[in-house]
Design an enzyme around this catalytic site. Structure first.
Site, PDB file in Angstrom:
ATOM      1  N   ASP A  59       0.691  -1.168   0.052  1.00 21.96           N
ATOM      2  CA  ASP A  59       0.041   0.165   0.039  1.00 21.96           C
ATOM      3  C   ASP A  59       0.760   1.182  -0.133  1.00 21.96           C
ATOM      4  O   ASP A  59       1.845   1.221   0.840  1.00 21.96           O
ATOM      5  CB  ASP A  59      -1.050  -0.005   1.411  1.00 21.96           C
ATOM      6  N   MET A  60       0.902   2.137  -1.044  1.00 19.21           N
ATOM      7  CA  MET A  60       1.437   3.405  -1.001  1.00 19.21           C
ATOM      8  C   MET A  60       1.034   4.245   0.014  1.00 19.21           C
ATOM      9  O   MET A  60       0.230   4.340   0.730  1.00 19.21           O
ATOM     10  CB  MET A  60       1.101   4.003  -2.655  1.00 19.21           C
TER      11      MET A  60
ATOM     12  N   ASP B  67      -3.919   2.294  -5.314  1.00 16.59           N
ATOM     13  CA  ASP B  67      -2.542   2.551  -4.431  1.00 16.59           C
ATOM     14  C   ASP B  67      -2.344   1.266  -3.862  1.00 16.59           C
ATOM     15  O   ASP B  67      -1.211   1.218  -2.889  1.00 16.59           O
ATOM     16  CB  ASP B  67      -2.378   3.782  -3.670  1.00 16.59           C
ATOM     17  N   GLU B  68      -2.960  -0.003  -3.992  1.00 19.74           N
ATOM     18  CA  GLU B  68      -2.665  -1.333  -3.211  1.00 19.74           C
ATOM     19  C   GLU B  68      -2.718  -2.308  -4.375  1.00 19.74           C
ATOM     20  O   GLU B  68      -3.260  -2.395  -5.344  1.00 19.74           O
ATOM     21  CB  GLU B  68      -3.481  -1.427  -2.104  1.00 19.74           C
TER      22      GLU B  68
HETATM   23  P1  TTP Z   1      -5.346   4.947   1.173  1.00 20.25           P
HETATM   24  O1  TTP Z   1      -4.433   4.047   1.027  1.00 20.25           O
HETATM   25  O2  TTP Z   1      -6.337   4.474   2.081  1.00 20.25           O
HETATM   26  O3  TTP Z   1      -4.623   6.442   1.976  1.00 20.25           O
HETATM   27  P2  TTP Z   1      -3.125   7.123   1.680  1.00 20.25           P
HETATM   28  O4  TTP Z   1      -2.445   6.033   0.510  1.00 20.25           O
HETATM   29  O5  TTP Z   1      -3.331   8.381   1.054  1.00 20.25           O
HETATM   30  O6  TTP Z   1      -2.451   6.934   3.009  1.00 20.25           O
HETATM   31  P3  TTP Z   1      -1.821   5.670   3.685  1.00 20.25           P
HETATM   32  O7  TTP Z   1      -0.416   6.124   3.885  1.00 20.25           O
HETATM   33  O8  TTP Z   1      -2.434   5.846   5.243  1.00 20.25           O
HETATM   34  O9  TTP Z   1      -2.208   4.597   2.891  1.00 20.25           O
HETATM   35  O10 TTP Z   1      -5.954   5.412  -0.342  1.00 20.25           O
HETATM   36  C1  TTP Z   1      -4.973   5.634  -1.299  1.00 20.25           C
HETATM   37  C2  TTP Z   1      -5.423   6.834  -2.130  1.00 20.25           C
HETATM   38  O11 TTP Z   1      -6.949   6.617  -2.497  1.00 20.25           O
HETATM   39  C3  TTP Z   1      -5.445   7.919  -1.383  1.00 20.25           C
HETATM   40  O12 TTP Z   1      -4.099   8.753  -1.590  1.00 20.25           O
HETATM   41  C4  TTP Z   1      -6.586   8.927  -2.043  1.00 20.25           C
HETATM   42  C5  TTP Z   1      -7.571   7.772  -2.566  1.00 20.25           C
HETATM   43  N1  TTP Z   1      -8.807   8.124  -1.539  1.00 20.25           N
HETATM   44  C6  TTP Z   1      -9.835   8.786  -1.676  1.00 20.25           C
HETATM   45  O13 TTP Z   1      -9.795   9.642  -2.952  1.00 20.25           O
HETATM   46  N2  TTP Z   1     -10.742   8.757  -0.777  1.00 20.25           N
HETATM   47  C7  TTP Z   1     -10.710   8.086   0.178  1.00 20.25           C
HETATM   48  O14 TTP Z   1     -11.902   8.203   1.228  1.00 20.25           O
HETATM   49  C8  TTP Z   1      -9.596   7.258   0.660  1.00 20.25           C
HETATM   50  C9  TTP Z   1      -9.576   6.509   2.225  1.00 20.25           C
HETATM   51  C10 TTP Z   1      -8.565   7.249  -0.422  1.00 20.25           C
HETATM   52 MG    MG Z   2      -2.162   3.930   0.728  1.00 19.46          MG
END
Ligand code: TTP
Ligand code: MG
Length: 357
Positions: free
Chosen positions: A15-16, A112-113
């Site tokens: 997960d990014m 991102d995963e």
């Molecule tokens: P996530 O992996 O949940 O969050 P993140 O990568 O920003 O942070 P983390 O380091 O905790 O993993 O989500 C990935 C991307 O998806 C995030 O950058 C933006 C998008 N996203 C949305 O657009 N709306 C949302 O409600 C969520 C949770 C994520």
């Molecule tokens: Mg992420």
């Protein structure tokens, strides 16, 4: 060997870190160290929600799905940026290509995963994880967090335990000591409603959930979800890593720099998007039967209109005509448009087209 005599699988979840924000920081290094909040059109005085915030902004209490205006109240010094989905999707492709150099057994879990099944790779999990981290950093300049476990459920929980740039290994032996301490929301599939329901029953950790009988869970949540919860809180998940390469659709969208009323500009933009999407279809050898046009107005209200052809096509003119039929069904009268999108779906591989006649 586990108790059933099977060799446990080795599943990675990658997960990014703060993905959208990290991409923005990467291309604009002057943002580094400052609170960055990505959401909507990037204007915190307008409607929209936070897509993500970098770790600096999170210390102010800003998080995904928070209204932008609330984020502004919590962090007025934050740098607010619009969502640039195309760029993030491009970086996403680059990061997934790195994963595919490790194994074709890759399942995308979202932008991102991803999950990888590395059971048959003759290297330690740590060594595979380190190869991936280096490869992703080289290809994108970004960091990720990796979870390694015997199944997808635990791997996803693990990747979230030590963010950012984390590497966490969970084994079946860790279930009591590590999984059961976590809040129930960390369990995949537990959303706000279930969270509320369980909290009303006095259950706030995965361990407390595991103390409930399967009958009790089925009585509260129905047979399929009840059974899922019973297994999930014990770290049981047999689901395979599914690699599906077949795209469901190709799409492009454009957000205007300033909102647009002029039909000509909207139509010209739609024609340009159709050209790009047709290019994608031709590159990948697909034909589409359905075109969907998306229009987002300046108040973020969004509508879609779809039209279908009697038989699939990859001809730009045919798809453009279809897109325009969709556009004609949108009541634009005097309204300002901030985004136009075009999607070609109902795809058929070109050489299989005969089966559709
Ligand atoms: P996530 O992996 O949940 O969050 P993140 O990568 O920003 O942070 P983390 O380091 O905790 O993993 O989500 C990935 C991307 O998806 C995030 O950058 C933006 C998008 N996203 C949305 O657009 N709306 C949302 O409600 C969520 C949770 C994520
Ligand atoms: Mg992420």
């Amino acid at each position: 060997m586990d108790t059933q005599g099977k060799t446990p699988r080795r599943i990675l979840h990658i997960d990014m870190d703060a993905f959208f924000a990290a991409v923005e920081e990467q291309r604009r290094p002057e943002l580094k160290g400052k609170p960055v909040i990505i959401g909507g059109g990037g204007d915190p005085t307008r409607r929209g929600v936070v897509s993500t915030a970098n770790y600096e902004a999170r210390t102010f209490g800003v998080h995904s799905a928070l209204p932008l205006r609330s984020a502004y109240k919590l962090c007025p010094q934050g740098i607010f940026l619009p969502v640039d989905y195309e760029t993030y999707a491009e970086v996403s492709r680059r990061f997934k290509n790195v994963l595919l150099t490790v194994t074709p057994l890759m399942e995308s879990g979202g932008i991102d995963e991803a999950y990888l099944d590395i059971s048959d790779i003759d290297q330690t999990s740590q060594s595979v994880a380190s190869t991936i981290k280096t490869g992703i950093l080289r290809a994108t300049g970004l960091t990720c967090s990796i979870g390694i476990a015997p199944n997808k459920l635990l791997a996803k929980i693990a990747s979230d335990l030590q963010k950012p740039d984390g590497l966490t290994i969970l084994t079946e032996q860790d279930i009591e000591a590590r999984l059961w301490l976590l809040p129930i929301r960390k369990l995949y599939g537990v959303g706000p409603k279930t969270d509320e329901h369980l909290k009303a029953m006095g259950i706030d950790t995965i361990g407390k959930l595991a103390a409930l009988s399967q009958e009790a869970l089925i009585a509260h949540f129905g047979s399929s979800y009840g059974r899922y919860l019973f297994e999930a809180c014990r770290g049981i998940d047999e689901s395979p890593v599914v690699t599906h390469w077949e795209p469901k659709s190709f799409s492009r969208e454009t957000t205007f720099q300033t909102d647009v009323k002029n039909w000509q500009i909207i139509a010209r933009t739609l024609a340009a998007l159709t050209k790009d999407v047709t290019g994608d279809l031709l590159d990948r050898g697909y034909q589409a039967r359905t075109v969907t046009v998306k229009i987002r107005f300046d108040d973020f209200r969004t509508l879609t209109r779809a039209c279908s052809l009697p038989s699939p096509s990859d001809r730009e003119e045919a798809l453009r005509r279809l897109a325009f039929s969709c556009l004609k069904r949108v009541d634009l009268s005097g309204r300002k448009v901030r985004l136009v999108g075009m999607r070609a779906g109902n795809l058929v591989k070109k050489d299989q087209n005969h089966s559709f006649s």
